[in-house]
Design a protein around this motif. Structure first.
Motif, PDB file in Angstrom:
ATOM      1  N   ILE A   1       0.795  -1.607   0.130  1.00 16.73           N
ATOM      2  CA  ILE A   1      -0.122  -0.399   0.356  1.00 16.73           C
ATOM      3  C   ILE A   1       0.872   1.479   0.086  1.00 16.73           C
ATOM      4  O   ILE A   1       0.413   2.611  -0.504  1.00 16.73           O
ATOM      5  N   SER A   2       2.021   1.260  -0.288  1.00 21.71           N
ATOM      6  CA  SER A   2       2.861   2.368   0.828  1.00 21.71           C
ATOM      7  C   SER A   2       3.823   2.702  -1.277  1.00 21.71           C
ATOM      8  O   SER A   2       4.176   3.195  -1.218  1.00 21.71           O
ATOM      9  N   ALA A   3       3.812   1.370  -1.981  1.00 22.53           N
ATOM     10  CA  ALA A   3       4.812   1.465  -2.874  1.00 22.53           C
ATOM     11  C   ALA A   3       4.196   2.763  -4.139  1.00 22.53           C
ATOM     12  O   ALA A   3       3.056   2.189  -4.556  1.00 22.53           O
ATOM     13  N   ARG A   4       5.254   3.446  -4.785  1.00 26.64           N
ATOM     14  CA  ARG A   4       4.389   3.958  -5.510  1.00 26.64           C
ATOM     15  C   ARG A   4       4.149   3.852  -7.189  1.00 26.64           C
ATOM     16  O   ARG A   4       3.674   4.295  -7.902  1.00 26.64           O
ATOM     17  N   ASN A   5       5.258   2.448  -7.345  1.00 25.97           N
ATOM     18  CA  ASN A   5       4.602   1.637  -9.085  1.00 25.97           C
ATOM     19  C   ASN A   5       3.720   0.782  -8.298  1.00 25.97           C
ATOM     20  O   ASN A   5       4.410  -0.306  -7.405  1.00 25.97           O
ATOM     21  N   PRO A   6       2.799   0.459  -8.858  1.00 28.33           N
ATOM     22  CA  PRO A   6       1.960  -0.468  -9.545  1.00 28.33           C
ATOM     23  C   PRO A   6       2.462  -1.888  -9.728  1.00 28.33           C
ATOM     24  O   PRO A   6       1.728  -2.720  -9.033  1.00 28.33           O
ATOM     25  N   VAL A   7       3.296  -1.901 -10.176  1.00 25.57           N
ATOM     26  CA  VAL A   7       3.713  -3.523 -10.651  1.00 25.57           C
ATOM     27  C   VAL A   7       4.757  -3.625  -8.834  1.00 25.57           C
ATOM     28  O   VAL A   7       4.638  -5.192  -8.971  1.00 25.57           O
ATOM     29  N   HIS A   8       5.236  -2.598  -8.241  1.00 26.96           N
ATOM     30  CA  HIS A   8       6.719  -3.240  -7.306  1.00 26.96           C
ATOM     31  C   HIS A   8       5.520  -3.089  -6.026  1.00 26.96           C
ATOM     32  O   HIS A   8       5.418  -4.444  -5.532  1.00 26.96           O
ATOM     33  N   SER A   9       3.771  -2.605  -6.346  1.00 21.61           N
ATOM     34  CA  SER A   9       3.037  -3.162  -5.259  1.00 21.61           C
ATOM     35  C   SER A   9       2.471  -4.682  -5.359  1.00 21.61           C
ATOM     36  O   SER A   9       2.272  -5.767  -4.235  1.00 21.61           O
ATOM     37  N   VAL A  10       2.211  -5.031  -6.479  1.00 19.13           N
ATOM     38  CA  VAL A  10       1.722  -6.136  -7.012  1.00 19.13           C
ATOM     39  C   VAL A  10       3.286  -7.637  -6.837  1.00 19.13           C
ATOM     40  O   VAL A  10       3.044  -8.766  -6.124  1.00 19.13           O
ATOM     41  N   LEU A  11       4.291  -6.993  -7.074  1.00 17.00           N
ATOM     42  CA  LEU A  11       5.178  -7.802  -6.491  1.00 17.00           C
ATOM     43  C   LEU A  11       5.693  -7.968  -5.032  1.00 17.00           C
ATOM     44  O   LEU A  11       5.973  -9.223  -4.506  1.00 17.00           O
ATOM     45  N   PHE A  12       5.757  -7.414  -4.209  1.00 19.66           N
ATOM     46  CA  PHE A  12       5.374  -7.178  -3.330  1.00 19.66           C
ATOM     47  C   PHE A  12       4.205  -8.508  -2.360  1.00 19.66           C
ATOM     48  O   PHE A  12       3.399  -8.546  -1.649  1.00 19.66           O
ATOM     49  N   LEU A  13       3.154  -8.060  -3.038  1.00 22.91           N
ATOM     50  CA  LEU A  13       1.788  -9.069  -2.535  1.00 22.91           C
ATOM     51  C   LEU A  13       2.738 -10.272  -3.031  1.00 22.91           C
ATOM     52  O   LEU A  13       1.439 -10.786  -2.268  1.00 22.91           O
TER      53      LEU A  13
ATOM     54  N   VAL B   1      -4.442 -15.583  -9.583  1.00 18.17           N
ATOM     55  CA  VAL B   1      -4.862 -13.212  -8.770  1.00 18.17           C
ATOM     56  C   VAL B   1      -4.210 -12.720  -9.308  1.00 18.17           C
ATOM     57  O   VAL B   1      -4.417 -11.322  -9.857  1.00 18.17           O
ATOM     58  N   THR B   2      -2.547 -12.886  -8.639  1.00 16.93           N
ATOM     59  CA  THR B   2      -1.437 -11.873  -8.369  1.00 16.93           C
ATOM     60  C   THR B   2      -0.962 -11.848  -9.810  1.00 16.93           C
ATOM     61  O   THR B   2      -1.267 -10.599 -10.877  1.00 16.93           O
ATOM     62  N   VAL B   3      -0.920 -13.039 -10.857  1.00 15.99           N
ATOM     63  CA  VAL B   3      -1.531 -13.224 -12.374  1.00 15.99           C
ATOM     64  C   VAL B   3      -2.006 -12.127 -12.947  1.00 15.99           C
ATOM     65  O   VAL B   3      -1.902 -11.354 -13.637  1.00 15.99           O
ATOM     66  N   LEU B   4      -2.925 -11.368 -12.608  1.00 16.78           N
ATOM     67  CA  LEU B   4      -4.758 -10.987 -13.392  1.00 16.78           C
ATOM     68  C   LEU B   4      -4.318  -9.861 -12.510  1.00 16.78           C
ATOM     69  O   LEU B   4      -4.594  -8.630 -13.664  1.00 16.78           O
ATOM     70  N   PHE B   5      -3.608  -9.148 -11.262  1.00 14.46           N
ATOM     71  CA  PHE B   5      -3.370  -8.440 -11.248  1.00 14.46           C
ATOM     72  C   PHE B   5      -2.212  -7.677 -11.889  1.00 14.46           C
ATOM     73  O   PHE B   5      -2.587  -6.139 -12.125  1.00 14.46           O
ATOM     74  N   LEU B   6      -1.749  -8.357 -12.246  1.00 16.95           N
ATOM     75  CA  LEU B   6      -0.087  -7.300 -12.655  1.00 16.95           C
ATOM     76  C   LEU B   6      -0.479  -7.331 -14.237  1.00 16.95           C
ATOM     77  O   LEU B   6      -0.287  -6.200 -14.447  1.00 16.95           O
ATOM     78  N   PHE B   7      -1.277  -8.424 -14.956  1.00 19.44           N
ATOM     79  CA  PHE B   7      -1.801  -7.894 -15.924  1.00 19.44           C
ATOM     80  C   PHE B   7      -3.103  -6.554 -16.505  1.00 19.44           C
ATOM     81  O   PHE B   7      -2.618  -5.625 -17.155  1.00 19.44           O
TER      82      PHE B   7
END
Length: 204
Positions: free
Chosen positions: A23-35, A66-72
């Motif tokens: 929730i604190s990462a500025r890049n959405p892709v980084h947020s998905v990787l932390f997820l 689910v995570t691959v869907l988020f990243l996609f």
């Protein structure tokens, strides 16, 4: 016992740190990787408590789908980070209200152990011993009997999320050709097939 405690605190600390970074990462892709990292550590915690089926299910379903869907979706939507930061103050009151509601719910859960110790025991579903039934069978028996309506509601939520992701990615962009199956099937034979008379011994 000491090794199990060390593993628990290690996995729990990494999972909490990953959740904060989501929730604190500025890049959405980084947020998905932390997820993804948070899901891995949550699966390890499930395995530590003996729920190996839930741990493997978390890795296979959430990490594989689910995570691959988020990243996609994040990569296909082409999110403008600068534009998102401009409207941050506009949604700050709503975000603060949701944060207060979540904080109140966490306090109620933590305070329930002190005010009503018997509530936790009443909410537990008795699981047969391991020699009578497997972990997977016991979990399926609980889900499809006592929590069947909640299970179906969770499936509907995931279905709506999948349909929403498809709708968001199916945007019309200038300069991008799209396949129209109906138009291709309805065109006449003269437009689809061209007959060439080739003489013997010569090419087209």
């Amino acid at each position: 016992m000491i090794i199990q405690a060390i593993c628990f605190y290690l996995f729990a600390a990494i999972m909490l740190a990953s959740a904060v970074m989501v929730i604190s990462a500025r890049n959405p892709v980084h947020s998905v990787l932390f997820l993804i990292l948070a899901f891995f550590n949550a699966a390890a915690l499930f395995i530590l408590i003996g729920a190996e089926f839930l741990g493997m299910l978390l890795i296979v379903v959430y990490l594989g789908a689910v995570t691959v869907l988020f990243l996609f979706v994040v990569m296909m939507l082409d999110i403008n980070i600068a534009r998102m930061r401009e409207g941050f103050l506009q949604y700050l009151p709503i975000g603060a209200l949701i944060g207060l509601v979540l904080l109140a719910e966490l306090l109620m859960v933590l305070g329930g152990w002190a005010f009503a110790p018997q509530a936790g025991a009443a909410a537990q579903v008795p699981i047969p011993p391991a020699d009578e039934i497997s972990n997977t069978a016991a979990l399926g028996r609980v889900i499809y009997t006592k929590y069947i309506y909640l299970f179906q509601a969770a499936g509907l939520v995931l279905l709506v999320a999948m349909v929403g992701a498809i709708v968001l990615t199916l945007r019309r962009r200038p300069g991008v050709q799209r396949q129209r199956v109906y138009t291709q099937n309805m065109r006449p034979r003269e437009q689809a097939v061209e007959l060439k008379k080739v003489r013997s011994g010569s090419g087209v």
